[in-house]
Design an enzyme around this catalytic site. Structure first.
Site, mmCIF file in Angstrom:
data_model
loop_
_atom_site.group_PDB
_atom_site.id
_atom_site.type_symbol
_atom_site.label_atom_id
_atom_site.label_comp_id
_atom_site.label_asym_id
_atom_site.label_seq_id
_atom_site.Cartn_x
_atom_site.Cartn_y
_atom_site.Cartn_z
ATOM 1 N N ASP A 64 152.904 -20.458 29.271
ATOM 2 C CA ASP A 64 151.780 -21.163 28.645
ATOM 3 C C ASP A 64 152.342 -22.033 27.529
ATOM 4 O O ASP A 64 153.522 -21.937 27.185
ATOM 5 C CB ASP A 64 150.704 -20.187 28.152
ATOM 6 C CG ASP A 64 151.135 -19.324 26.977
ATOM 7 O OD1 ASP A 64 152.349 -19.040 26.866
ATOM 8 O OD2 ASP A 64 150.273 -18.913 26.183
ATOM 9 N N TYR A 66 153.423 -23.814 23.955
ATOM 10 C CA TYR A 66 153.784 -23.353 22.618
ATOM 11 C C TYR A 66 152.514 -23.304 21.766
ATOM 12 O O TYR A 66 151.636 -24.160 21.896
ATOM 13 C CB TYR A 66 154.798 -24.301 21.982
ATOM 14 C CG TYR A 66 156.128 -24.349 22.702
ATOM 15 C CD1 TYR A 66 156.908 -23.208 22.863
ATOM 16 C CD2 TYR A 66 156.621 -25.553 23.208
ATOM 17 C CE1 TYR A 66 158.141 -23.258 23.507
ATOM 18 C CE2 TYR A 66 157.847 -25.613 23.851
ATOM 19 C CZ TYR A 66 158.597 -24.465 24.008
ATOM 20 O OH TYR A 66 159.814 -24.514 24.643
ATOM 21 N N PHE A 77 158.036 -26.073 28.260
ATOM 22 C CA PHE A 77 159.268 -25.962 27.478
ATOM 23 C C PHE A 77 159.575 -27.159 26.584
ATOM 24 O O PHE A 77 160.387 -27.043 25.660
ATOM 25 C CB PHE A 77 160.479 -25.666 28.395
ATOM 26 C CG PHE A 77 160.370 -24.353 29.110
ATOM 27 C CD1 PHE A 77 160.505 -23.152 28.425
ATOM 28 C CD2 PHE A 77 160.105 -24.310 30.475
ATOM 29 C CE1 PHE A 77 160.383 -21.934 29.083
ATOM 30 C CE2 PHE A 77 159.989 -23.096 31.149
ATOM 31 C CZ PHE A 77 160.135 -21.906 30.440
ATOM 32 N N HIS A 184 163.790 -14.773 31.865
ATOM 33 C CA HIS A 184 163.272 -15.835 31.004
ATOM 34 C C HIS A 184 164.334 -16.244 29.982
ATOM 35 O O HIS A 184 165.140 -15.416 29.551
ATOM 36 C CB HIS A 184 162.009 -15.333 30.291
ATOM 37 C CG HIS A 184 161.195 -16.418 29.681
ATOM 38 N ND1 HIS A 184 161.453 -16.923 28.423
ATOM 39 C CD2 HIS A 184 160.135 -17.114 30.152
ATOM 40 C CE1 HIS A 184 160.582 -17.872 28.149
ATOM 41 N NE2 HIS A 184 159.769 -18.021 29.180
#
Length: 219
Positions: A64, A66, A77, A184
């Protein structure tokens, strides 16, 4: 730009019901009036605007947006260059540097113009509350986007980092496309298999082998 104005919209209408599409609009109308939500409303569908299906070569799946001020751009990202890169992005750029070379910018918008769909599984987040909009309205839409990209015959690379992104694997036809998975890139997990995974060079090798132009990850 609203979802209906993106080039993905006709394909989405084949996957989702009209009720699901209306629910997304109602959700947006409601949450942006009631709270501080990221990204800015006009950037919610930025990934779909920036990378049409016909251009899509690589999909990088995030969780999702930031959740702090000025970070979210509607692209997984990526943050603007005048904002400090968050830890996960710093690790992505560190892996890129050892895989291919060093990239100066941490604004990843230039990747989108080369066919990299920077898609989050959940497209909005309240300030300071990571993943608070999970399970609301977004997953059916982003499932549909992954299915649409998979259904399209042009060979693609799907990069799935972490369990949340990897839940989308079931939607991808791996007889046509390459799926690259690792833990991740967050500091909590990056040293358990993200570093050294070489996703960028692997993606380019697959694209080259399948007659598609490679991504210039450094620019």
């Amino acid at each position: 730009m609203p979802l209906s104005h993106t080039t993905w919209a006709p394909y989405v209408k084949e996957k989702l019901t009209s009720e699901q599409i209306k629910a997304i609009q109602y959700f947006l109308d409601t949450v942006y009036q009631a709270d501080t939500i990221f990204p800015p409303r006009d950037r919610v569908f930025s990934a779909l605007v920036a990378t049409p299906l016909k251009n899509t070569k690589v999909v990088i799946m995030g969780q999702d947006p930031y959740h702090e001020i000025d970070q979210a751009q509607g692209l997984s990202f990526s943050v603007p260059d005048d904002v400090l890169a968050p830890p996960s992005l710093r690790n992505i750029l560190k892996e890129l540097a050892t895989d291919i070379g060093e990239r100066q910018s941490h604004d990843l918008t230039s990747w989108t113009t080369q066919g990299v769909l920077l898609l989050n599984a959940v497209l909005t987040v309240p300030q300071g509350r990571a993943n608070a909009h999970a399970g609301k309205v977004w997953e059916p839409l982003t499932d549909a986007i992954i299915q649409i990209a998979s259904d399209n015959d042009a060979p693609k690379v799907f990069i799935l980092w972490g369990k949340y992104a990897q839940s989308k694997r079931r939607l991808i036809d791996e007889s046509k496309h390459l799926v690259l998975m690792s833990v991740h890139p967050s500091p909590l997990s990056a040293y358990r298999g993200f570093f050294g995974s070489q996703p960028f060079s692997q993606a380019n090798e697959f694209l080259k082998t399948n007659g598609r132009s490679q991504v210039d990850w450094l620019n």
